[in-house]
Write an enzyme that holds these catalytic residues in place. Structure first.
Site, PDB file in Angstrom:
ATOM      1  CB  CYS A 110      -0.984  -0.005   1.162  1.00 34.05           C
ATOM      2  SG  CYS A 110      -0.249  -0.288   2.782  1.00 34.05           S
ATOM      3  CG  ASP A 362      -8.257   2.653   1.107  1.00 27.50           C
ATOM      4  OD1 ASP A 362      -7.084   2.247   1.189  1.00 27.50           O
ATOM      5  OD2 ASP A 362      -9.181   2.219   1.809  1.00 27.50           O
ATOM      6  CG  HIS A 364      -5.567  -0.557   2.110  1.00 30.58           C
ATOM      7  ND1 HIS A 364      -5.390   0.767   2.414  1.00 30.58           N
ATOM      8  CD2 HIS A 364      -4.513  -1.211   2.631  1.00 30.58           C
ATOM      9  CE1 HIS A 364      -4.269   0.913   3.102  1.00 30.58           C
ATOM     10  NE2 HIS A 364      -3.714  -0.267   3.244  1.00 30.58           N
TER      11      HIS A 364
END
Length: 475
Positions: A110, A362, A364
């Protein structure tokens, strides 16, 4: 035979964990993010107001994605702007990463993805400008947690079945992208077509594969030289140095006019940045080593753009609240390319704020591998329609701030503006970072350090007795 069986088990385990992480992150996703109608929203230097000037609405909150938003203030402009930012997330089913058998970065990559997004924003400013937006930004469908989780569950079952049967799982193909026709007619149409070509080329630089200059495979390869393996956790400071090398060593002609600089010990050395702005003359490398240039070498501009990356720590175990206003000021600047950081070991790309919440993109979410070497690869999965928010209080103190400087003249303006923001007040005794005239070598920062250690931030010569303005101090 025993070794082969063990390898198959490891591959199956890796696939299982990748898809399981995808399921986990999908469940955690909220499909809507609440924004206040009465407070401005800042996105990488742009300010948006969701409340119409002639509206006196008693409601305190509006929800991103609701139909009524489109007639209020400039919500549509905000959504178009946000969705035009390049979104880079976990991917799976790509060729094995250097030095490993991993075919997915889900669960560990990430910070690299957040760094890619920040670098992509710098390249958007460099090639397209801050006012550019993608023509299809508002056609993206909102991310739905239930749909994503169902898809991930099906993917998990298909992976297990394919692995048990000994047959490879076919990669999912994205939606077919129909390229725009060759622009003809007005200069405006031709310009729009040219920018779409830049857009597509820019995204391809971040693809998965050894040929992508800023892709995951290239970053992992450079990470190996710093002692980082595929599957390891990468911190925001290490990622800054990896990207500095990736940009410096990129051979794509489109990246010839830009380079990267990483500050040392929270100090930006102005002469070093100015040196970066000076493009190498014909017959010289970036390190000013003369060599005979090939006859086809293109003429470089006199000034290169510079991506300035500043690893900082905004507190001890937690971010000090005294830095919150500073972070807001930074994200209000158009030449700021964002901040990478997040929760501990959960990196995000912060692009804006509203009131006491940060707005972020994000990484993820595990998506399927997209082959960017084709001329018409789908762009939809590289753009996110749904912003997310996190309270400032949950920001991890370790982060890297990025800026884009187009020329040496622009750097002088940036330095003056940031120096004013960085001046310590009665409450803030120590700035997050500082500007210093001269070069880092003038301050003997790397004396006594070997070549390897000079690549790492926050390392000091223990023999030094003189304290400089760039000393690292926690509040």
């Amino acid at each position: 035979m025993e070794s082969k069986g063990s390898d198959e088990v490891e591959k199956l385990k890796t696939k299982f964990m990748s898809v399981w992480n995808n399921v986990k992150y999908s469940w955690a996703l909220k499909s809507k993010t609440s924004f206040s109608r009465n407070s401005p929203v800042f996105l990488l230097g742009k300010c948006y107001h969701f409340k119409a000037e002639d509206e006196d609405c008693p409601s305190k909150d509006c929800h991103e994605g609701s139909d009524e938003d489109f007639v209020m203030g400039n919500v549509e402009a905000f959504r178009r702007d946000f969705a035009s930012r390049v979104w880079l997330t976990y991917r799976e089913d790509f060729p094995p990463l250097p030095g490993s058998t991993l075919t997915s970065d889900c669960g560990w990559g990430c910070m690299l993805r957040a760094g890619q997004m920040m670098l992509a924003q710098a390249l958007v400013l460099h090639l397209l400008g801050r006012d550019w937006t993608w023509s299809e930004a508002l056609t993206l469908q909102p991310l739905d947690a239930e749909t994503r989780t169902t898809t991930a569950a099906k993917r998990l079952v298909a992976t297990l079945e394919a692995s048990l049967q000994g047959t490879p799982k076919s990669s999912e193909s994205g939606p077919t992208f129909v390229p725009q026709a060759q622009a003809s007619g007005s200069a405006e149409e031709a310009d729009a077509h040219l920018k779409e070509m830049y857009h597509r080329n820019l995204v391809s630089w971040f693809g998965e594969g050894s040929s992508a200059p800023l892709g995951l495979h290239r970053l992992v390869h450079l990470g190996l030289t710093m002692g980082k393996q595929a599957g390891d956790w990468y911190g925001p400071a290490v990622v800054a140095h990896i990207f500095k090398k990736a940009v410096k060593e990129a051979t794509d002609p489109g990246l010839a006019g830009i380079t990267a600089y990483v500050s040392q010990d929270c100090t930006v050395y102005s002469f070093d940045v100015m040196d970066c702005h000076k493009a190498p003359r014909a017959g010289e490398t970036s390190d000013a080593t003369p060599e005979k240039p090939p006859p086809s070498l293109p003429t470089l501009p006199e000034d290169r753009a510079v991506i300035i990356l500043v690893p900082v720590r905004l507190g001890g175990e937690r971010t000090n609240p005294e830095y919150f206003d500073f972070v807001k000021s930074i994200l209000s600047l158009e030449y700021c390319i964002g901040i990478i950081g997040g929760k501990p070991k959960q990196a995000c790309y912060f692009v804006g704020f509203q009131d006491d919440s940060l707005i972020y993109m994000d990484p993820h979410y595990c998506q399927s591998f997209v082959n960017v070497s084709t001329s018409d690869f789908p762009l939809q999965s590289f753009h996110c329609p749904s912003p997310k928010k996190i309270p400032f209080s949950k920001l991890d103190p370790s982060c890297t701030i990025g800026f884009y400087s187009r020329s040496s003249q622009e750097y002088e303006r940036i330095k003056v503006e940031l120096s004013k923001l960085l001046q310590p007040s009665l409450k803030e005794k120590y700035p997050a970072f500082t500007f210093v005239e001269g070069r880092s070598a003038d301050y003997d920062l790397s004396a006594g350090l070997n070549t390897e250690r000079r690549e790492w931030p926050f390392i000091r010569d223990t023999r030094r007795t003189v304290t400089t303005a760039g000393d690292f101090v926690l509040l």
